[in-house]
Each structure stands twice: as C-alpha cells, then as structure tokens.
Enzyme design. Sequence first.
Site, PDB file in Angstrom:
ATOM      1  N   LYS A 284       0.828  -1.208   0.000  1.00 19.13           N
ATOM      2  CA  LYS A 284       0.000   0.000   0.000  1.00 19.13           C
ATOM      3  C   LYS A 284       0.867   1.266   0.000  1.00 19.13           C
ATOM      4  O   LYS A 284       0.616   2.200  -0.765  1.00 19.13           O
ATOM      5  CB  LYS A 284      -0.945  -0.016   1.212  1.00 19.13           C
ATOM      6  CG  LYS A 284      -1.968  -1.147   1.178  1.00 19.13           C
ATOM      7  CD  LYS A 284      -2.948  -1.079   2.319  1.00 19.13           C
ATOM      8  CE  LYS A 284      -2.336  -1.478   3.641  1.00 19.13           C
ATOM      9  NZ  LYS A 284      -1.928  -2.894   3.684  1.00 19.13           N
ATOM     10  N   THR A 285       1.876   1.290   0.864  1.00 24.57           N
ATOM     11  CA  THR A 285       2.769   2.452   0.910  1.00 24.57           C
ATOM     12  C   THR A 285       3.524   2.613  -0.402  1.00 24.57           C
ATOM     13  O   THR A 285       3.658   3.722  -0.935  1.00 24.57           O
ATOM     14  CB  THR A 285       3.767   2.312   2.072  1.00 24.57           C
ATOM     15  OG1 THR A 285       3.044   2.194   3.309  1.00 24.57           O
ATOM     16  CG2 THR A 285       4.687   3.525   2.138  1.00 24.57           C
TER      17      THR A 285
ATOM     18  N   ASP B 232      -0.980   6.612   6.481  1.00 26.06           N
ATOM     19  CA  ASP B 232      -1.010   5.185   6.786  1.00 26.06           C
ATOM     20  C   ASP B 232      -1.823   4.975   8.055  1.00 26.06           C
ATOM     21  O   ASP B 232      -1.896   5.868   8.912  1.00 26.06           O
ATOM     22  CB  ASP B 232       0.412   4.668   6.963  1.00 26.06           C
ATOM     23  CG  ASP B 232       0.486   3.158   6.881  1.00 26.06           C
ATOM     24  OD1 ASP B 232      -0.513   2.529   6.478  1.00 26.06           O
ATOM     25  OD2 ASP B 232       1.550   2.598   7.214  1.00 26.06           O
TER      26      ASP B 232
ATOM     27  N   THR C 125      -5.635  -1.435   7.182  1.00 28.52           N
ATOM     28  CA  THR C 125      -5.798  -2.890   7.195  1.00 28.52           C
ATOM     29  C   THR C 125      -7.196  -3.281   7.649  1.00 28.52           C
ATOM     30  O   THR C 125      -7.586  -4.435   7.538  1.00 28.52           O
ATOM     31  CB  THR C 125      -4.766  -3.530   8.144  1.00 28.52           C
ATOM     32  OG1 THR C 125      -4.900  -2.941   9.446  1.00 28.52           O
ATOM     33  CG2 THR C 125      -3.349  -3.304   7.642  1.00 28.52           C
TER      34      THR C 125
ATOM     35  N   ARG D 141       6.405  -8.181   1.148  1.00 29.89           N
ATOM     36  CA  ARG D 141       7.294  -7.812   2.253  1.00 29.89           C
ATOM     37  C   ARG D 141       8.004  -9.037   2.809  1.00 29.89           C
ATOM     38  O   ARG D 141       9.189  -8.999   3.158  1.00 29.89           O
ATOM     39  CB  ARG D 141       6.508  -7.098   3.354  1.00 29.89           C
ATOM     40  CG  ARG D 141       7.383  -6.616   4.521  1.00 29.89           C
ATOM     41  CD  ARG D 141       6.528  -5.966   5.588  1.00 29.89           C
ATOM     42  NE  ARG D 141       5.880  -4.766   5.086  1.00 29.89           N
ATOM     43  CZ  ARG D 141       4.876  -4.137   5.719  1.00 29.89           C
ATOM     44  NH1 ARG D 141       4.400  -4.632   6.840  1.00 29.89           N
ATOM     45  NH2 ARG D 141       4.357  -3.042   5.203  1.00 29.89           N
TER      46      ARG D 141
END
Length: 338
Positions: A65-66, A110, A159, A218
């Site tokens: 997302k980032t 975020d 999330t 990740r």
Amino acid sequence: MSTKTELEEYKSKVQEEQFLRPQTLDEYIGQDKIKDMLKVSILAAKKRGEPIDHVLLYGPQGLGKTTLAQVIANEMESDITVISGPAIEKTGDLAAILSQLKPYDVLFIDEIHRLQKVVSETLYSAMEDFVIDIVIGRDTDARTIRLDLPPFTLIGATTTYGMLAGPLRDRFGSTFKLDFYSVDELKQICERTARIYGNIIDEASAIEIAKRSRGTPRIVNRIFKRVRDYADVTNEGKVTYEITLKTLDNLNIDELGLDDKDRQYLLTIIKNFKGGPVGVDNLASALSEDRLTIENVYEPYLIKEGFVQRTIRGRVATEKAYKHLNIKYNTGLFSYED
C-alpha cells in the site's frame, strides 16, 4: 549501542526500503486490475491539469500500500508527504501538515483508521472543498478561521476497512482492495530483489521463497535477505536451492509459509480450546498478544488458506490445520499421530 549508531541504522533501513520499492506502475509487480484503473485515472488527471482523485487502499499488511502510494505520486510527478494516522493527535497537527502542501501534492496517511474522530472530521472539508476550519480561542473568545488549501490528493491506507467512518470512506473517489499475490508474482519480486542486490538466484530458489512467503511481497524480501546472508558467507553471493532450503529450515518456515507463531496460534486453538470455537479476546490472552495483532497479523493468511474459520461463536481450527500439524482430526477432539 550509541544513539548516533541507532539513528544511522534507521536511516540505512529507510534508504534500503526506498531502494527496493518500484518507482512506476510498470515496475510495480502484481495488482494488475488496480494498476490498469490507476493508469487511466492518472492520465485523465494530468490531461485536465488536476490532482488525481483521493484514493483509499486497504488490505492485509505487507501487500504494497505504501509503495503504491509513492508510485502514484511519482506518476503524477508530485511530491509526497507520508505520515501515520496515530501521529496526528490534534486538528492543529493536521492543519500544519495540510498548510505545507503545494498544489497537486500527495498526502499519504497510513493507518488512517486510527485517526482521532475530530481529526478525521476535519478532513471532510479538506477533501471536498480544499478548505479547513480552525477554531481559535476558548469559550466566549472562540472564533473560527477558514484556511484555503491547494488542490491535493489524499491517499489513505488501512488494514481494517470497516473501522473507517462512513463519511470519510465516501469522500474517496477510488477505493482499492489489495489482494494476496500469486506464487509467480512473488517469484518475479524475489528475482527483482536479487538483481537489485547483485545476487545470482536460480529459478527453483525463487519459486521456493515465493511459495513460503504467504502471498506477501514484504515477506519475500525479508526471507530473501536471510537467504542472501547465507549465500554471501558460503557461496560468494550465489543463491542455490540447497542454501535456500537450509535458510528456510533455520527460520522454521514450513512448505506452506507457516512459522512458529502461526503453528502456536493453531495449536492453542486445538489444544487449549479443543479446536474451537474460541473468542478472539480469549485467544489473544492465551497467546499473550493483543487483539489487533491476532486479527491483522496472524489471521488473514491462515483464514485465506483455510486453516481457520471465523464463526459467530469464535475461531475454529479446520481439518486442514489438524492435518498440517500432524494431529488426528476427530470433530474437535485431537490426538497426535504416531
């Protein structure tokens, strides 16, 4: 360790993460439908000379997302300001951030679901009309000042989509759910990371790392870094299948991507609560974890892969979980296989 060294290590980590992140939509692997829609929105916005409409990204941790927010800013040729929702404690904090934005800048928040209610309400007018109202003074001396803002794009990431207030959700022009990645996509990410670090990796190793990365980029990068350590020490940086398997074995990551914490989660349901159902709060207490960690870290992948079911009465371990842990499944009763 000195404070200076800690700061240097932190900066090095941030620089490394930036180094690994793709910079354009064409470099970004996976999420193809989202990328196609974003390409159209970005081209249309640039053609009209406007900022791209506000974007909300949601999904489990580690799916990019980032990274996607930074890619959007790059594609729009805009600067990006990155901040975490909990860091914005007061409306004054938000006003200070917004007032520093330049026309067409991107503000990325975020964990936007963790904004204070009064702060999120201040965002309403900022997102719709590019203005915010600031209250100055108290009681009878209080007065409101309207502050004009440059046109900007807010990108929010969360999330837990359901925790966002309805009025805030409705003000995003585009809402995208990021899904878990396929093994082939994760393999491509692993190979890209290897190229960036200057390591040689064979296809079998990249596939094995991808298969055990829980559908999450990740985790691919995290596992590869550990495999890379072994390769650098023992094989001049060349990643082989043997080195990969040895590293994964040392990390206790099994063939389906479950680690010690995942197995402990499943064993707790099976052994302590006879397979369930068990409430998430009781489960969190038994694992000495908080509820959010259970819901956002442990469960998304385990539920997706069919190891756990959420029911009205609580979490239930499935037959697949029993088999994976080599425990005989018998409608909630269990015994270890010989």
